[in-house]
Structures are given as C-alpha cells and as structure tokens.
Design a protein around this motif. Structure first.
Motif, mmCIF file in Angstrom:
data_model
loop_
_atom_site.group_PDB
_atom_site.id
_atom_site.type_symbol
_atom_site.label_atom_id
_atom_site.label_comp_id
_atom_site.label_asym_id
_atom_site.label_seq_id
_atom_site.Cartn_x
_atom_site.Cartn_y
_atom_site.Cartn_z
ATOM 1 N N ALA A 76 -89.728 63.788 -1.991
ATOM 2 C CA ALA A 76 -90.827 62.990 -1.434
ATOM 3 C C ALA A 76 -92.153 63.375 -2.073
ATOM 4 O O ALA A 76 -92.976 62.509 -2.427
ATOM 5 C CB ALA A 76 -90.887 63.187 0.083
ATOM 6 N N GLY A 77 -92.391 64.671 -2.241
ATOM 7 C CA GLY A 77 -93.624 65.122 -2.874
ATOM 8 C C GLY A 77 -93.711 64.696 -4.327
ATOM 9 O O GLY A 77 -94.766 64.265 -4.803
ATOM 10 N N SER A 78 -92.612 64.799 -5.035
ATOM 11 C CA SER A 78 -92.605 64.434 -6.452
ATOM 12 C C SER A 78 -92.832 62.941 -6.654
ATOM 13 O O SER A 78 -93.503 62.527 -7.615
ATOM 14 C CB SER A 78 -91.274 64.848 -7.081
ATOM 15 N N MET A 111 -98.340 67.613 5.128
ATOM 16 C CA MET A 111 -97.209 68.189 5.849
ATOM 17 C C MET A 111 -97.608 69.560 6.379
ATOM 18 O O MET A 111 -98.429 70.260 5.782
ATOM 19 C CB MET A 111 -95.986 68.324 4.936
ATOM 20 N N HIS A 112 -96.995 69.946 7.481
ATOM 21 C CA HIS A 112 -97.284 71.248 8.051
ATOM 22 C C HIS A 112 -96.754 72.348 7.138
ATOM 23 O O HIS A 112 -95.710 72.206 6.512
ATOM 24 C CB HIS A 112 -96.649 71.360 9.439
ATOM 25 N N ARG A 113 -97.463 73.450 7.088
ATOM 26 C CA ARG A 113 -97.091 74.535 6.176
ATOM 27 C C ARG A 113 -95.746 75.157 6.519
ATOM 28 O O ARG A 113 -95.114 75.809 5.675
ATOM 29 C CB ARG A 113 -98.165 75.612 6.185
ATOM 30 N N LEU A 166 -88.708 73.433 3.015
ATOM 31 C CA LEU A 166 -88.764 72.792 1.701
ATOM 32 C C LEU A 166 -87.358 72.367 1.282
ATOM 33 O O LEU A 166 -86.705 73.005 0.458
ATOM 34 C CB LEU A 166 -89.373 73.741 0.663
ATOM 35 N N THR A 167 -86.877 71.278 1.841
ATOM 36 C CA THR A 167 -85.551 70.757 1.521
ATOM 37 C C THR A 167 -85.606 69.948 0.233
ATOM 38 O O THR A 167 -86.689 69.636 -0.299
ATOM 39 C CB THR A 167 -85.036 69.866 2.644
ATOM 40 N N GLU A 168 -84.445 69.582 -0.243
ATOM 41 C CA GLU A 168 -84.374 68.744 -1.453
ATOM 42 C C GLU A 168 -85.060 67.398 -1.200
ATOM 43 O O GLU A 168 -85.729 66.852 -2.088
ATOM 44 C CB GLU A 168 -82.915 68.523 -1.838
#
Length: 273
Positions: free
Chosen positions: A14-16, A1-3, A7-9
């Motif tokens: 999705a990352g977790s 993902m772009h920096r 950083l939404t919920e």
C-alpha cells in the motif's frame, strides 16, 4: 498510519503504490506473499504498472500492457489475482520454486490445481513452458514447501510420483495418521522432517507412536531432512530407490533432470543418472 501498525506485506504494498501511477498493482513476489504463497525472499516490493515505472529504492517495477493483467482489491490495495501472480512468476522462478508457489496457493485456499492448469494452457507470456509444466505438477493438501521440494526431487528423477497426504483412519472414519508422501500399495513412506520434529516434545511423542504402529503393520519409512534436499540430493535418491526395491516396486532408470534443479554439494554421489 499509526506507528504501531504491523508492517505486513500488504501494508508495504500500500505504501509503495502511493509512489506509483494510479493503475499500478502489487504483483509478482509481493502479491504471492499477500495471497499466502511461498516464494524466495528478494527484499523488494514488486509493482506492475502500465505507466512510467518509478525508480525508487526498494521497489521493483514491472511494465505491463493495458488490460494485460487480472487484478483484485484486498484491504483496499490493488493486487494481481492469485492465478495471474502464478503466471507472472513463470519468468522469475525456476520450475521447483513455481511448484512450491502453486502448492502453497492451493493450501491457502486461493486457487485450485485445475484453475492453474486452465490458465497456463492459454498463457502466452514469458516463461510459458515452465508455467504449463509447473501447473500440471501442483497438488492439493501439501503441508509445506519442503514437502513440495521432496516430491519434486522424486518426480524429476523419473521415479513414480508419490501420493500426497495419504490418510490412515480409525474404524469410525476419523483420521488417525497422515503421511506426507507415500506409496500406499507398497506400504512405503517418504517423509520430510523439519527441526520441529526434534524440538517439540508433543511432536516427538506422536512420531514415536506412529512409527511403532507402522513397524507393526510392515510400513517402511524414509526420512528426508533439509540437508538431503540442498546438500546431498543424490544420496537421498539412492535411499528412496533402495527402499522402493526392498518393497517390491519397479524402479526405472533415473532421469538426469533432477541435477538441474537440485545440484547439491561437491561429494554427493555421482553414479546416479
């Protein structure tokens, strides 16, 4: 993902989920916030899975039976449905916080009170008594979590439940005023005022005009602030009960249940039940 990605919920979920078994889904507090619900902040991303629960800092994993949860996809992310999320949180939230969640999910347009009641009726999981009672207390058109808490203080004290979002209309039918909580037959309003009422010039001006209209029509208003809910709920109930009597309402003997959910601070009134 772009920096620069926000950083939404949903992004955090999705990352977790990349660290979890494939059948996992964002759930509990995380799913609630994704759907627009209001829940206490606990600092975790909540995931439910039928597989091995990952032991990763910042992730709280819940083990569920295969087929035991209803899920959907939002932005490519697997998330428990709004109704399932409400049921799941019956084991984690108290009655008042669960009603706040239900009210906020209804406001977000994700569920209806009837859907929550129907699901709660057959729910057999942990916290089912709280879930069933909370579902029956969820209402439409609640504008904020503090309005939910104010309503619950009144209801849990055994006082008559107020009407939510009563509207006063212009002769042509358009809405002129809205009252958070009220007893229209007795011209009594109980209204939560947040800081925006004092800090916004527009809000302040609108409030002045509305209250002058209410005075001219014989309406009585009881203003509730955050400290009344968290610090001195007993005094708030005294004020509300007194206003009810002044407007000719029958005030029943107060139930003591409110103290279980609104303990207040030492020094709050003690003569209430």
């Amino acid at each position: 993902m772009h920096r620069d990605t926000e950083l939404t919920e949903l992004v955090r979920a999705a990352g977790s989920l990349l660290l979890c078994p494939r059948d996992s889904a964002a759930s509990h507090h995380t799913a609630a916030r994704i759907w627009g619900g209001i829940v206490p902040e606990d600092g975790f991303v909540h995931i439910s899975t039928t597989g091995v629960r990952p032991k990763v800092q910042g992730i709280r994993a819940h083990r569920v039976k295969a087929g035991g949860q209803q899920c959907s996809r939002l932005g490519g992310v697997r998330v428990t449905t709004p109704v399932q999320t409400f049921l799941d949180l019956g084991s984690a939230l108290g009655l008042v916080d669960l009603v706040v969640l239900g009210d906020s999910l209804v406001k977000a347009g994700e569920v209806t009170p009837e859907q929550l009641v129907e699901a709660a009726t057959t729910f057999a999981g942990t916290g089912r008594r709280t879930v069933r009672r909370a579902a029956g207390l969820v209402r439409r058109e609640v504008d904020s979590p503090m309005e939910s808490r104010t309503r619950m203080l009144i209801v849990l004290a055994g006082l008559p439940e107020p009407t939510v979002n009563h509207k006063i209309r212009w002769p042509g039918g358009s809405v002129r005023f809205r009252f958070d909580l009220s007893y229209p037959d007795h011209q009594l309003i109980v209204e939560y005022d947040g800081r925006q009422h004092a800090e916004s010039e527009k809000q302040w001006g609108g409030d002045i005009g509305r209250r002058e209209w209410m005075d001219s029509k014989g309406w009585r208003i009881v203003i509730i602030r955050a400290k009344d809910i968290y610090n001195t709920p007993g005094q708030a109930l005294q004020r509300i009960s007194s206003a009810m009597r002044d407007k000719g309402m029958v005030v029943p003997q107060l139930s003591g249940e409110w103290r279980l959910h609104f303990p207040g601070l030492p020094g709050d009134v003690t003569e209430l039940a």
